[in-house]
Design a protein around this motif. Structure first.
Motif, PDB file in Angstrom:
ATOM      1  N   TYR A   4       0.767  55.145  12.844  1.00  0.00           N
ATOM      2  CA  TYR A   4       1.579  56.350  12.673  1.00  0.00           C
ATOM      3  C   TYR A   4       1.826  57.054  13.994  1.00  0.00           C
ATOM      4  O   TYR A   4       2.779  57.801  14.135  1.00  0.00           O
ATOM      5  N   PHE A   5       0.971  56.771  14.985  1.00  0.00           N
ATOM      6  CA  PHE A   5       1.210  57.390  16.293  1.00  0.00           C
ATOM      7  C   PHE A   5       2.582  56.970  16.831  1.00  0.00           C
ATOM      8  O   PHE A   5       3.320  57.779  17.384  1.00  0.00           O
ATOM      9  N   ARG A  30       5.243  56.197  15.175  1.00  0.00           N
ATOM     10  CA  ARG A  30       6.280  56.971  14.479  1.00  0.00           C
ATOM     11  C   ARG A  30       6.365  58.381  15.047  1.00  0.00           C
ATOM     12  O   ARG A  30       7.445  58.932  15.223  1.00  0.00           O
ATOM     13  N   TYR A  31       5.213  58.948  15.323  1.00  0.00           N
ATOM     14  CA  TYR A  31       5.174  60.304  15.893  1.00  0.00           C
ATOM     15  C   TYR A  31       5.850  60.331  17.267  1.00  0.00           C
ATOM     16  O   TYR A  31       6.598  61.247  17.581  1.00  0.00           O
ATOM     17  N   TYR A  86       8.200  58.434  18.526  1.00  0.00           N
ATOM     18  CA  TYR A  86       9.655  58.395  18.423  1.00  0.00           C
ATOM     19  C   TYR A  86      10.194  59.735  17.918  1.00  0.00           C
ATOM     20  O   TYR A  86      11.236  60.216  18.375  1.00  0.00           O
ATOM     21  N   ALA A  87       9.491  60.329  16.956  1.00  0.00           N
ATOM     22  CA  ALA A  87       9.958  61.596  16.389  1.00  0.00           C
ATOM     23  C   ALA A  87       9.942  62.701  17.440  1.00  0.00           C
ATOM     24  O   ALA A  87      10.899  63.450  17.594  1.00  0.00           O
ATOM     25  N   ASN A  93      13.318  64.703  18.807  1.00  0.00           N
ATOM     26  CA  ASN A  93      13.554  66.134  18.623  1.00  0.00           C
ATOM     27  C   ASN A  93      12.216  66.833  18.405  1.00  0.00           C
ATOM     28  O   ASN A  93      11.655  66.791  17.313  1.00  0.00           O
ATOM     29  N   ALA A 152      10.264  67.654  14.907  1.00  0.00           N
ATOM     30  CA  ALA A 152       9.009  66.930  14.731  1.00  0.00           C
ATOM     31  C   ALA A 152       7.890  67.898  14.354  1.00  0.00           C
ATOM     32  O   ALA A 152       7.123  67.663  13.421  1.00  0.00           O
TER      33      ALA A 152
END
Lengths: 501, 315
Positions: B183-184, B186-187, B189-190, B194, B198
């Motif tokens: 999940y890191f 994904r974080y 990129y988020a 923005n 985020a």
């Protein structure tokens, strides 16, 4: 005959892809008059005045300035022809002095160096003319909003503006400052300057203007002589029509049966709000009405932990909460669908799948590794339930329509199992069909036991969707209405904080 | 459909460039395409490769880390100092110095996230600070005389494959795993896409920045260890200018300097291009000054390409 008018906007039409923002609107300004321009949010006032500066190019129609005809303006043309617009956002540079701001972009020079002394003398004269007491040497950042606005006005007059257009000039001002604004307006009028005065506050319109132009939904409605008109008449003209948009039906909220209070704000102060008290029951849609900047978004930010309150209590499901970050609020079961969808709501460059799972990634991961099957299943679930139209769940959200983006954001909060969902202007910039779907979703939300706090500046939406409405003005609650009391003009009065006579 | 084709060409453009380079140097110099030389290239780029993982994360969140060259230097100096002057064992010295590198990264995170200094200034400042520290510790002279086993990290072979290349490969795999499977990723990129949105989606952006700058320090630290083992001597200027090459690799690999876009696979290609370019130019006797000019132009080209793409996608 046309010599009577210094500025005429004739049959202005402005089309955007899929939307007509202005339909055949005409507005005429006489020399030395203060003309009021009123209408609800989205009536087209701002679009209309932006045609005068060239910020908006009309699709058709004419702009006539002192008899000269233009099909479109540019900032340069506007300046040359003496038209100046004072926007809500000022164009001042805080680190420069009042005098330097007055001459911004066109300083008085001695050779290649600026002549600060000459500018200060000139500025002092300019301020004196308008009876404004500003030391030209003061840095603008040290001035109050009211004085900053005065500098903008002085700048316009100094550049020989004949028509001054002011967009909600009183919105950021204190009462005392509004008084000096009145004085300046009267003074300018006596000097033959024409003013177009846009305001939500009808008392100001009555106080200042000689004639009033009313817009509604991009249509020209009427021009009235101020002395012959009445508040109620104006409100009726602004609000006008019957509820045209249909709202999906929902059973009446039973206040007798549903007594469980999910969320409560007690004497909450902070972020511009003062002493706010609200209670929301489980399964209720509580509407927050008011003008833009009335303090509703600010309350939402505090509930969501994005900004901290300074005083008071939030009670959620019987326990006092103090979310310090959105993360904490989300974990408690609170969700926010923000006003600015593209900036704050959706992660545009990220896929539908990742957007929906963003708040729950930690819970669907083991040792930081994502359970991709669950990730996909969750996405598919909400794609189907919310009827999100997207070719694949890998699609970047920026490629979706506004309505579908909003659904993705809602899906994210449903996936996070939020109980209190704050919707801030959820249908802004969304076409009518998608709006209806969002309304249906709101109904579904409360049907499955979620609670909704709906912030909306669209009267019809607020009335059509809320079980109860609380109205804000200037950071305070100015009234509360039960469903049977819903009336547009009542809400508008509370929102403009005009007392019933 | 047409758009898809254009997109896939854009995506594979970097590999095309790599292929063209290989063809060019193969024709230009017969020694280029030998097994020996290719492993030499891989070994030469291994430090770039290792450090590029952290830099990829940093640039993904629209940050920059100018301190990694200095981190490489100070890891060289400190690890050597611990082993030679203080009698630390090999393993302990490596652990302590990599930990220190991570801590310097965390300090960058603190400056950027908690204090709010723009990354370019914060990491520029730490670069200067620790560069000075490296001189002080070493006294300005090389430190050498390590346990002979220490050489294995940078000079050893496992079969035909050099150990540093294996370390680089492991780092790439870990990096790709972090970005794609955890999940890191994904974080990251988020946050890069923005920050505000985020945060409002429940990501604690501040913590992510700490993590990312710490990781950047960590990977630079690993690169420093590999370098120390390869040169078998700690120079107080060991990592000088490394940040430039690593940033070039990452940006060339398609990681957008505006954040939110990029893949490890692209970065691998970027690293290989820089490696082959350098190696090929050496084989062709291009002077080191000319090499600098060419590498600078490559960076301009890569960033320019990214900027133009971004502009077009906005319009």
């Amino acid at each position: 005959m046309s010599e009577d008018y210094v500025l005429q906007l004739k049959n202005i039409r402005k089309e955007y892809p899929g939307v007509v923002a202005l339909k055949d609107v005409t507005l005429e300004v006489k020399k030395g008059e203060i003309l009021g321009l009123i209408g609800e949010n989205g009536a087209g006032k701002s679009t209309l005045i932006k045609t005068c500066s060239g910020a908006v190019i009309p699709t058709s129609g004419k702009i006539i300035v002192n008899g000269k005809e233009f099909s479109e303006m540019t900032p340069q043309l506007a300046k040359e022809n003496g038209i100046a617009i004072i926007y809500q956002e000022f164009n001042n540079v805080g680190e420069l002095s009042a005098a330097e701001n007055l001459f911004l972009g066109d300083p008085i020079r001695k050779g290649i160096v600026i002549d600060r002394k000459a500018m200060e003398q000139e500025a002092a004269k300019a301020f004196e003319q308008l009876n404004i007491k500003i030391d030209p040497k003061t840095l603008v950042k040290h001035l109050t909003v009211g004085y900053q606005q005065m500098i903008e006005i002085a700048k316009a007059i100094h550049q020989d503006a004949k028509v001054l257009i002011m967009d909600e000039p009183s919105a950021p001002l204190t009462n005392a400052e509004v008084q000096s604004l009145y004085n300046v307006c009267e003074l300018l009028k006596s000097k033959g300057v024409s003013i177009v005065y846009i305001s939500h506050r009808l008392e100001e319109i009555f106080h200042l203007t000689s004639r009033i132009v009313v817009l509604r939904d991009g249509n020209y409605i009427d021009t009235l002589i101020t002395a012959d008109s009445h508040v109620d008449e104006l409100i009726k003209l602004m609000v006008g029509r019957e509820l045209k948009e249909a709202f999906p039906p929902r059973p009446l909220f039973d206040y007798e049966k549903n007594t469980e209070v999910v969320f409560e704000a007690k004497n909450v102060t902070g972020n511009g709000d003062r002493d706010v008290n609200i209670q929301i029951r489980k399964g209720e849609v509580l509407g927050l009405g008011g003008l833009v900047g009335a303090g509703r978004t600010e309350l939402a930010q505090m509930i969501f932990g994005d900004v901290q309150k300074t005083e008071g209590q939030f009670i959620f499901k019987g326990k006092e909460i103090n979310p310090k970050s959105p993360r904490e609020a989300i974990d408690l079961g609170i969700a926010l669908v923000p006003e600015d969808r593209k900036r704050h709501g959706a992660l545009l460059g990220v896929s539908v799948k990742n957007n929906i799972n963003m708040p729950i990634y930690k819970t669907i991961s083991k040792l930081a590794f994502i359970d991709t099957a669950r990730e996909a299943a969750t996405t598919e679930k909400y794609r189907k339930e919310l009827l999100i139209k997207t070719p694949t769940i890998q699609q970047n959200v920026k490629n979706l329509s506004g309505g579908n983006q909003q659904k993705v954001i809602l899906g994210k909060w449903l996936a996070a199992n939020s109980e209190l969902i704050i919707l801030d202007e959820p249908t802004r910039g969304i076409d009518v069909g998608a709006k209806f779907e969002i309304y249906k979703l709101i109904n579904q939300l409360v049907e499955i036991g979620k609670t909704v706090l709906l912030i909306s500046s669209e009267m019809e939406e607020l009335i059509g969707m809320s079980d109860r409405i609380v109205v804000f003005a200037e950071g305070r609650i100015t009234g509360e209405l039960k469903k049977e009391e819903f009336e547009q003009h009542l809400i508008l009065k509370m929102a403009s904080d005009i007392q019933e006579d | 459909m047409k758009e898809n084709i254009i997109n896939s060409i854009k995506r594979s453009a970097i590999w095309l460039v790599l292929l063209l380079l290989v063809i060019f140097f193969t024709i230009a110099n017969h020694r280029f395409l030998s097994m020996n030389n290719l492993f030499l290239v891989a070994r030469q780029v291994s430090m770039y490769g290792i450090a590029s993982i952290g830099m990829t994360f940093v640039i993904l969140i629209a940050g920059i880390d100018l301190s990694i060259g200095t981190i490489i230097t100070i890891v060289n100096v400190v690890c050597a100092y611990l082993m030679v002057k203080l009698g630390f064992g090999m393993v302990e010295a490596v652990l302590v110095s990599v930990l220190m590198a991570t801590a310097i990264g965390a300090l960058n995170g603190f400056l950027v996230s908690t204090i709010g200094i723009p990354a370019i200034i914060a990491t520029f400042a730490t670069q200067t600070v620790f560069s000075g520290a490296a001189y002080l510790i070493s006294g300005g002279i090389p430190i050498f005389g390590f346990d002979p086993r220490f050489k294995v990290i940078g000079q050893g072979y496992l079969g035909p494959v050099p150990v540093p290349v294996l370390i680089m490969a492991a780092c790439f795999i870990v990096g790709a795993f972090i970005l794609n499977k955890t999940y890191f990723g994904r974080y990251f990129y988020a946050v890069g896409g923005n920050e505000e949105a985020a945060e409002l989606s429940g990501i604690r952006v501040g913590r992510i920045k700490y993590l990312i700058y710490s990781l950047s320090g960590f990977f630079a630290g690993l690169a420093g260890i590999v370098m120390l083992s390869r040169t078998n001597s700690a120079q107080p200027t060991a990592g000088l200018g490394y940040e430039f090459d690593v940033i070039t690799c990452v940006v060339l690999g398609g990681v957008s300097i505006m954040g939110g876009l990029g893949k490890i696979s692209g970065v691998i290609a970027g690293v290989l291009i820089i490696g082959i370019l350098t190696n090929g130019m050496v084989l062709l006797n291009v002077s080191s000054y000319t090499q600098m000019i060419i590498k600078g132009l490559v960076l301009i080209f890569a960033v320019g390409f990214d900027t133009i793409q971004k502009k077009n996608s906005v319009a």
